[in-house]
Write an enzyme that holds these catalytic residues in place. Structure first.
Site, PDB file in Angstrom:
ATOM      1  N   PHE A 166      28.665  41.705  44.133  1.00  0.00           N
ATOM      2  CA  PHE A 166      29.097  40.409  44.658  1.00  0.00           C
ATOM      3  C   PHE A 166      30.613  40.270  44.734  1.00  0.00           C
ATOM      4  O   PHE A 166      31.125  39.524  45.570  1.00  0.00           O
ATOM      5  CB  PHE A 166      28.551  39.277  43.778  1.00  0.00           C
ATOM      6  CG  PHE A 166      27.064  39.133  43.824  1.00  0.00           C
ATOM      7  CD1 PHE A 166      26.415  38.832  45.010  1.00  0.00           C
ATOM      8  CD2 PHE A 166      26.307  39.319  42.679  1.00  0.00           C
ATOM      9  CE1 PHE A 166      25.038  38.711  45.053  1.00  0.00           C
ATOM     10  CE2 PHE A 166      24.927  39.201  42.710  1.00  0.00           C
ATOM     11  CZ  PHE A 166      24.290  38.889  43.904  1.00  0.00           C
ATOM     12  N   GLU A 167      31.332  40.961  43.868  1.00  0.00           N
ATOM     13  CA  GLU A 167      32.773  40.747  43.781  1.00  0.00           C
ATOM     14  C   GLU A 167      33.560  41.477  44.868  1.00  0.00           C
ATOM     15  O   GLU A 167      34.605  41.024  45.288  1.00  0.00           O
ATOM     16  CB  GLU A 167      33.286  41.178  42.397  1.00  0.00           C
ATOM     17  CG  GLU A 167      32.734  40.351  41.249  1.00  0.00           C
ATOM     18  CD  GLU A 167      33.080  38.880  41.367  1.00  0.00           C
ATOM     19  OE1 GLU A 167      34.179  38.553  41.861  1.00  0.00           O
ATOM     20  OE2 GLU A 167      32.245  38.046  40.963  1.00  0.00           O
TER      21      GLU A 167
END
Length: 258
Positions: A14-15
């Site tokens: 996600f990052e």
């Protein structure tokens, strides 16, 4: 408990990864690098490897691992713990501590706790598809099975010892205090590029010479050593940063167990 590699991989997904330092907004005071690592320790033209980026992420995530451990009053599975750390890392420890999700979980109402994940899909009052996707994956991980529950306070996995830098500290002084070397501290803290540049309040992984060790014998593997000593391969690798490949250990090598 500690976050597993699966949990780290979830957060990484996600990052997003940036190997060169950048400013998302020109007016930001500091630069960002890796998986969203931001701070005065990032230099303007810094370039890192993917491994260094993951090490930075692990350092950043540790505060949330500790926060989730402190907030939990019930036993959870590894998958549940990983999902909770990912959730807390995204929404913040304050929001996590005051959430109905944690309240339900600590009351033993696990199904109600799981149902709370999708509700956290907004930022600034606006629903974002990225948050919908993240909550769905965290919820799925939380609900997925693992071999057995891990009781609070009985896990054989221990956290790597930490030290918070105080005024007047330098890496040499910290190394002497913990009966180790600057070289070992640098291996344990790959985010430290310059031993002369550490800041007050920074958390540093440390290790001492008094811990339990094992001398590798013929026929030993890291997995066998982990099982024999009721720990995990990932824990042994974190205690022995010189081991970069779990399949490459040699007879006579001394391995730290604690």
């Amino acid at each position: 408990m500690q976050i597993s590699q699966a949990g780290i991989n979830l957060i990484k997904s996600f990052e997003g990864l940036q190997l060169k330092a950048y400013k998302a907004v020109p007016t930001e005071k500091h630069y960002t690098i890796g998986y969203g690592h931001y701070g005065s320790d990032v230099s303007p033209r810094q370039v890192i490897t993917a491994k260094q980026a993951e090490d930075m992420l692990r350092d950043d995530v540790q505060a949330f691992v500790d926060g989730v451990n402190k907030a939990l009053k019930v036993s959870v599975t590894q998958n549940q713990f990983d999902a909770l750390v990912s959730f807390a890392y995204n929404v913040g420890l304050g929001a996590f501590r005051s959430s109905s999700l944690l309240e339900y979980l600590n009351e033993g109402r696990t199904a109600l706790a799981a149902a709370e994940f999708p509700k956290w899909n907004k930022s600034g009052g606006k629903v974002y598809q990225g948050l919908i996707n993240r909550r769905a994956q965290e919820q799925a991980l939380f609900n997925s099975g693992t071999p057995k529950n891990v009781s609070r306070g009985t896990s054989s996995t221990k956290t790597t010892p930490k030290y918070k830098v105080k005024s007047g500290d330098n890496l040499t002084k910290i190394a002497k205090k913990h009966n180790t070397t600057v070289a070992t501290l640098l291996k344990l803290n790959p985010s430290i590029k310059d031993p002369n540049m550490i800041r007050v309040g920074q958390t540093i992984n440390v290790t001492g010479s008094g811990g339990k060790t094992h001398k590798v014998k013929s026929g030993d593997t890291l997995s066998k050593i982990a099982v024999d000593n009721k720990t995990t391969v990932s824990r042994l690798m974190s205690l022995n940063p010189e081991i970069t490949n779990p399949n490459h250990i040699k007879v006579g090598q001394t391995i730290r167990l604690s």
